[in-house]
Write a protein that holds these residues in place. Sequence first.
Motif, mmCIF file in Angstrom:
data_model
loop_
_atom_site.group_PDB
_atom_site.id
_atom_site.type_symbol
_atom_site.label_atom_id
_atom_site.label_comp_id
_atom_site.label_asym_id
_atom_site.label_seq_id
_atom_site.Cartn_x
_atom_site.Cartn_y
_atom_site.Cartn_z
ATOM 1 N N LYS A 35 2.538 71.763 45.621
ATOM 2 C CA LYS A 35 2.268 73.202 45.493
ATOM 3 C C LYS A 35 2.987 73.795 44.281
ATOM 4 N N THR A 36 4.215 73.374 44.061
ATOM 5 C CA THR A 36 4.989 73.866 42.916
ATOM 6 C C THR A 36 5.377 72.708 42.002
ATOM 7 N N ALA A 37 4.406 71.844 41.719
ATOM 8 C CA ALA A 37 4.616 70.721 40.799
ATOM 9 C C ALA A 37 4.073 71.094 39.426
ATOM 10 N N TYR A 38 4.858 70.809 38.391
ATOM 11 C CA TYR A 38 4.467 71.137 37.020
ATOM 12 C C TYR A 38 4.706 69.934 36.115
ATOM 13 N N VAL A 39 3.699 69.594 35.321
ATOM 14 C CA VAL A 39 3.815 68.468 34.400
ATOM 15 C C VAL A 39 4.594 68.927 33.169
ATOM 16 N N LEU A 40 5.781 68.360 32.980
ATOM 17 C CA LEU A 40 6.597 68.689 31.808
ATOM 18 C C LEU A 40 6.162 67.866 30.598
ATOM 19 N N HIS A 41 5.769 66.612 30.867
ATOM 20 C CA HIS A 41 5.326 65.722 29.780
ATOM 21 C C HIS A 41 4.206 64.838 30.290
ATOM 22 N N TRP A 42 3.241 64.602 29.427
ATOM 23 C CA TRP A 42 2.138 63.688 29.727
ATOM 24 C C TRP A 42 1.918 62.842 28.487
ATOM 25 N N ILE A 43 1.972 61.528 28.655
ATOM 26 C CA ILE A 43 1.741 60.610 27.547
ATOM 27 C C ILE A 43 0.552 59.731 27.924
ATOM 28 N N PRO A 44 -0.598 59.963 27.300
ATOM 29 C CA PRO A 44 -1.761 59.125 27.575
ATOM 30 C C PRO A 44 -1.695 57.837 26.752
ATOM 31 N N GLU A 45 -1.312 56.770 27.379
ATOM 32 C CA GLU A 45 -1.253 55.468 26.716
ATOM 33 C C GLU A 45 -2.629 54.808 26.805
ATOM 34 N N GLN A 46 -2.748 53.639 26.192
ATOM 35 C CA GLN A 46 -4.019 52.937 26.197
ATOM 36 C C GLN A 46 -4.423 52.483 27.599
ATOM 37 N N LEU A 47 -3.464 51.948 28.355
ATOM 38 C CA LEU A 47 -3.784 51.382 29.659
ATOM 39 C C LEU A 47 -3.294 52.211 30.843
ATOM 40 N N GLU A 48 -2.423 53.186 30.580
ATOM 41 C CA GLU A 48 -1.908 54.007 31.662
ATOM 42 C C GLU A 48 -1.576 55.407 31.168
ATOM 43 N N ASP A 49 -1.423 56.307 32.124
ATOM 44 C CA ASP A 49 -0.959 57.658 31.838
ATOM 45 C C ASP A 49 0.453 57.780 32.392
ATOM 46 N N ASP A 62 8.898 60.677 37.652
ATOM 47 C CA ASP A 62 8.178 59.992 36.576
ATOM 48 C C ASP A 62 7.105 59.139 37.228
ATOM 49 N N VAL A 63 5.875 59.296 36.764
ATOM 50 C CA VAL A 63 4.741 58.598 37.362
ATOM 51 C C VAL A 63 3.988 57.850 36.274
ATOM 52 N N GLU A 64 3.643 56.606 36.569
ATOM 53 C CA GLU A 64 2.811 55.795 35.683
ATOM 54 C C GLU A 64 1.573 55.394 36.481
ATOM 55 N N ILE A 65 0.395 55.819 35.991
ATOM 56 C CA ILE A 65 -0.864 55.536 36.677
ATOM 57 C C ILE A 65 -1.752 54.726 35.743
ATOM 58 N N ALA A 66 -2.177 53.558 36.215
ATOM 59 C CA ALA A 66 -3.085 52.710 35.429
ATOM 60 C C ALA A 66 -4.431 53.415 35.279
ATOM 61 N N LYS A 67 -5.008 53.344 34.088
ATOM 62 C CA LYS A 67 -6.285 54.005 33.833
ATOM 63 C C LYS A 67 -7.476 53.212 34.357
ATOM 64 N N TYR A 68 -7.434 51.903 34.214
ATOM 65 C CA TYR A 68 -8.616 51.096 34.492
ATOM 66 C C TYR A 68 -8.450 50.119 35.637
ATOM 67 N N ASP A 69 -7.244 49.716 35.929
ATOM 68 C CA ASP A 69 -6.989 48.709 36.952
ATOM 69 C C ASP A 69 -6.535 49.395 38.234
ATOM 70 N N ASN A 70 -7.492 49.705 39.112
ATOM 71 C CA ASN A 70 -7.167 50.404 40.358
ATOM 72 C C ASN A 70 -6.379 49.539 41.337
ATOM 73 N N SER A 71 -6.321 48.233 41.088
ATOM 74 C CA SER A 71 -5.556 47.364 41.973
ATOM 75 C C SER A 71 -4.054 47.432 41.658
ATOM 76 N N LYS A 72 -3.720 47.963 40.492
ATOM 77 C CA LYS A 72 -2.314 48.090 40.103
ATOM 78 C C LYS A 72 -1.746 49.375 40.714
#
Length: 107
Positions: A35-49, A62-72
Amino acid sequence: MESDFRKELIRSNDAIQEPDSKLRKVLTAKGHNTKTAYVLHWIPEQLEDLYTVLISGSYLVDVEIAKYDNSKPPIVERSELKSYMHGLSKSNQVRLAVAKDLACTIT
Protein backbone atom coordinates in the motif's frame (compact mmCIF):
# COMPACT_ATOMS: atom_id res chain seq x y z
CA MET A 1 13.33 18.37 -8.00
CA GLU A 2 11.18 17.39 -5.03
CA SER A 3 8.00 17.82 -7.07
CA ASP A 4 9.37 15.64 -9.88
CA PHE A 5 10.38 12.93 -7.39
CA ARG A 6 6.93 13.08 -5.79
CA LYS A 7 5.20 12.52 -9.16
CA GLU A 8 7.61 9.71 -10.08
CA LEU A 9 7.16 7.97 -6.73
CA ILE A 10 3.37 8.22 -6.89
CA ARG A 11 3.48 6.67 -10.38
CA SER A 12 5.70 3.87 -9.04
CA ASN A 13 3.18 3.11 -6.29
CA ASP A 14 0.32 3.16 -8.81
CA ALA A 15 2.24 0.69 -11.00
CA ILE A 16 2.85 -1.62 -8.03
CA GLN A 17 -0.88 -1.65 -7.29
CA GLU A 18 -1.76 -2.92 -10.79
CA PRO A 19 -3.21 -6.47 -10.58
CA ASP A 20 -0.67 -7.86 -13.08
CA SER A 21 2.36 -6.23 -11.42
CA LYS A 22 5.10 -8.83 -10.98
CA LEU A 23 6.72 -6.64 -8.35
CA ARG A 24 3.50 -6.47 -6.29
CA LYS A 25 3.09 -10.24 -6.50
CA VAL A 26 6.66 -10.83 -5.32
CA LEU A 27 6.44 -8.31 -2.48
CA THR A 28 3.06 -9.61 -1.30
CA ALA A 29 4.24 -13.23 -1.45
CA LYS A 30 7.13 -12.29 0.86
CA GLY A 31 4.76 -10.60 3.32
CA HIS A 32 5.47 -6.95 2.48
CA ASN A 33 2.69 -4.38 2.49
CA THR A 34 2.52 -2.71 -0.92
CA LYS A 35 0.00 0.00 0.00
CA THR A 36 2.84 2.40 0.83
CA ALA A 37 5.59 0.85 -1.31
CA TYR A 38 7.65 3.19 -3.50
CA VAL A 39 10.30 2.26 -6.05
CA LEU A 40 13.42 4.31 -5.27
CA HIS A 41 15.50 2.71 -8.03
CA TRP A 42 14.75 0.50 -11.01
CA ILE A 43 17.49 -0.96 -13.19
CA PRO A 44 16.22 -2.81 -16.26
CA GLU A 45 18.97 -5.29 -17.08
CA GLN A 46 19.01 -7.59 -20.08
CA LEU A 47 17.80 -10.69 -18.23
CA GLU A 48 16.27 -9.25 -15.07
CA ASP A 49 14.79 -6.16 -13.48
CA LEU A 50 16.38 -4.85 -10.28
CA TYR A 51 14.32 -2.78 -7.85
CA THR A 52 14.97 -0.98 -4.59
CA VAL A 53 11.64 -0.44 -2.88
CA LEU A 54 10.83 1.55 0.26
CA ILE A 55 8.21 -0.31 2.29
CA SER A 56 5.95 1.61 4.69
CA GLY A 57 8.60 4.32 5.02
CA SER A 58 10.61 2.12 7.37
CA TYR A 59 12.80 -0.38 5.48
CA LEU A 60 14.01 -1.30 2.00
CA VAL A 61 13.60 -4.38 -0.12
CA ASP A 62 15.91 -5.16 -3.03
CA VAL A 63 14.16 -7.33 -5.60
CA GLU A 64 15.55 -9.10 -8.66
CA ILE A 65 12.94 -10.48 -11.07
CA ALA A 66 13.91 -12.54 -14.11
CA LYS A 67 12.37 -11.17 -17.31
CA TYR A 68 12.13 -14.34 -19.38
CA ASP A 69 12.79 -17.34 -17.15
CA ASN A 70 9.67 -17.78 -15.01
CA SER A 71 11.19 -20.88 -13.42
CA LYS A 72 13.85 -18.72 -11.76
CA PRO A 73 12.52 -17.52 -8.39
CA PRO A 74 12.83 -13.83 -7.58
CA ILE A 75 15.55 -12.74 -5.20
CA VAL A 76 14.29 -10.59 -2.34
CA GLU A 77 16.54 -9.05 0.31
CA ARG A 78 15.47 -6.74 3.10
CA SER A 79 17.79 -4.00 4.34
CA GLU A 80 17.55 -1.22 6.87
CA LEU A 81 17.47 2.47 6.01
CA LYS A 82 20.54 3.29 8.09
CA SER A 83 22.89 1.21 5.92
CA TYR A 84 21.22 2.48 2.72
CA MET A 85 21.62 6.12 3.69
CA HIS A 86 25.38 5.81 4.20
CA GLY A 87 27.06 7.64 1.31
CA LEU A 88 23.76 8.46 -0.44
CA SER A 89 23.93 11.33 -2.93
CA LYS A 90 21.99 14.53 -2.20
CA SER A 91 19.39 13.86 -4.91
CA ASN A 92 18.82 10.31 -3.61
CA GLN A 93 18.49 11.69 -0.07
CA VAL A 94 15.73 13.98 -1.35
CA ARG A 95 14.06 11.08 -3.21
CA LEU A 96 14.12 8.99 -0.01
CA ALA A 97 12.74 11.87 2.09
CA VAL A 98 9.88 12.39 -0.37
CA ALA A 99 9.09 8.65 -0.41
CA LYS A 100 9.08 8.55 3.40
CA ASP A 101 6.76 11.57 3.46
CA LEU A 102 4.38 9.91 0.98
CA ALA A 103 4.39 6.69 3.01
CA CYS A 104 3.49 8.62 6.17
CA THR A 105 0.64 10.61 4.58
CA ILE A 106 -1.25 7.62 3.15
CA THR A 107 -3.62 6.03 5.62
